[in-house]
Design an enzyme around this catalytic site. Structure first.
Site, short mmCIF file in Angstrom:
data_model
loop_
_atom_site.label_atom_id
_atom_site.label_comp_id
_atom_site.label_asym_id
_atom_site.label_seq_id
_atom_site.Cartn_x
_atom_site.Cartn_y
_atom_site.Cartn_z
N ASP A 8 31.24 102.96 61.89
CA ASP A 8 31.86 103.38 63.14
C ASP A 8 30.79 104.14 63.92
O ASP A 8 29.60 104.13 63.55
CB ASP A 8 33.14 104.20 62.89
CG ASP A 8 32.87 105.58 62.31
OD1 ASP A 8 31.71 105.87 61.94
OD2 ASP A 8 33.81 106.38 62.23
N HIS A 9 31.20 104.83 64.99
CA HIS A 9 30.24 105.60 65.78
C HIS A 9 29.61 106.73 64.96
O HIS A 9 28.45 107.07 65.14
CB HIS A 9 30.91 106.17 67.04
CG HIS A 9 32.14 106.97 66.74
ND1 HIS A 9 33.33 106.36 66.34
CD2 HIS A 9 32.40 108.30 66.75
CE1 HIS A 9 34.24 107.30 66.14
NE2 HIS A 9 33.70 108.48 66.38
N CYS A 65 30.33 105.90 57.84
CA CYS A 65 31.03 106.60 58.92
C CYS A 65 30.50 108.03 58.91
O CYS A 65 29.41 108.28 58.38
CB CYS A 65 32.55 106.49 58.78
SG CYS A 65 33.30 107.30 57.36
N THR A 67 31.63 110.74 57.37
CA THR A 67 31.65 111.29 56.02
C THR A 67 31.53 110.23 54.93
O THR A 67 31.27 110.58 53.77
CB THR A 67 32.98 112.04 55.77
OG1 THR A 67 34.04 111.08 55.95
CG2 THR A 67 33.15 113.20 56.73
N GLY A 70 36.60 107.94 55.31
CA GLY A 70 37.59 107.10 55.99
C GLY A 70 37.30 105.62 55.83
O GLY A 70 38.20 104.81 55.53
N HIS A 98 29.51 101.09 35.68
CA HIS A 98 30.83 101.28 35.06
C HIS A 98 31.98 100.72 35.89
O HIS A 98 33.01 100.36 35.33
CB HIS A 98 31.08 102.77 34.81
CG HIS A 98 30.28 103.31 33.67
ND1 HIS A 98 30.47 104.56 33.14
CD2 HIS A 98 29.26 102.76 32.96
CE1 HIS A 98 29.61 104.76 32.14
NE2 HIS A 98 28.86 103.68 32.01
N HIS A 133 33.83 98.21 29.88
CA HIS A 133 34.13 98.56 31.28
C HIS A 133 34.88 97.43 31.99
O HIS A 133 35.60 97.66 32.94
CB HIS A 133 32.85 98.89 32.03
CG HIS A 133 32.13 100.07 31.44
ND1 HIS A 133 32.63 101.34 31.51
CD2 HIS A 133 30.97 100.14 30.75
CE1 HIS A 133 31.81 102.17 30.89
NE2 HIS A 133 30.78 101.47 30.41
N ARG A 136 38.59 97.92 31.95
CA ARG A 136 39.06 98.95 32.88
C ARG A 136 39.09 98.41 34.31
O ARG A 136 40.03 98.67 35.06
CB ARG A 136 38.16 100.19 32.77
CG ARG A 136 38.31 100.86 31.43
CD ARG A 136 37.25 101.89 31.16
NE ARG A 136 37.46 102.50 29.85
CZ ARG A 136 36.55 103.23 29.23
NH1 ARG A 136 35.36 103.44 29.79
NH2 ARG A 136 36.81 103.76 28.05
C1 RB5 Z 1 34.73 109.99 63.32
O1 RB5 Z 1 34.71 111.15 64.09
C2 RB5 Z 1 34.97 110.33 61.87
O2 RB5 Z 1 36.27 110.75 61.69
C3 RB5 Z 1 34.66 109.16 61.00
O3 RB5 Z 1 33.36 108.73 61.21
C4 RB5 Z 1 34.76 109.39 59.50
O4 RB5 Z 1 34.06 110.52 59.11
C5 RB5 Z 1 36.13 109.35 58.95
O5 RB5 Z 1 36.33 109.46 57.73
#
Ligand code: RB5
Length: 145
Positions: A8-9, A65, A67, A70, A98, A133, A136
């Site tokens: 994503d951005h 993304c 983090t 998401g 694993h 593994h 599982r």
């Molecule tokens: C976008 O602002 C952010 O929410 C997305 O890139 C991500 O971190 C979501 O999990």
């Protein structure tokens, strides 16, 4: 090995860096976007890339993304996908050995590009251990039915 990239951005810049890195290494990479830093909803890109890994069009996916969370949650909704959030090579190694992870997710706001490239290398170069593994991973597959 055929690899699909997506972001994503929030992950656009790191995804671009990883793409250039893999192209320079001669890897077979396809970019499913995003193609600009404009705002885009990560589930849209995750779904497109995850379905293409699940149906065998690609062997592995790398999704970024802000983090890595998401886009990984979304990818894991697709049957056959085992997306692993890894920000260190040890996690990347064991996601393959694993868990037979087929998609790596990372967060551009979490990890620098040098470490991200090391994580990518480990993820792409490590094989599944198989053995006990497999049972599982098969239990996870059963949950998808
Ligand atoms: C976008 O602002 C952010 O929410 C997305 O890139 C991500 O971190 C979501 O999990």
């Amino acid at each position: 090995m055929k690899i699909v990239l997506g972001s994503d951005h929030g992950g656009f810049r790191l995804k671009e860096e990883i793409k250039q890195y893999l192209i320079e290494k001669g890897m077979n990479v396809t970019d499913y976007g995003s193609f600009t830093p404009e705002r885009v909803d990560y589930p849209v890109v995750a779904a497109k890339a995850a379905h293409a890994v699940a149906d065998g069009t690609f062997d592995r996916g790398i999704l970024v993304c802000g983090t890595g969370i998401g886009i990984g949650i979304a990818a894991n909704k697709v049957r056959g996908i085992r997306a692993a959030l890894c920000h260190d090579p040890y996690s990347a190694e064991f996601s393959r050995r694993h868990n037979d992870a087929n998609i790596l997710t990372m967060g551009e706001r979490i990890i620098g590009s040098g470490l991200a490239k090391a994580v990518v290398n480990t993820f792409l170069q490590t094989d599944f251990d198989g053995s006990y593994h497999t049972a599982r991973v098969n239990m996870i597959k059963e949950m998808e039915k």
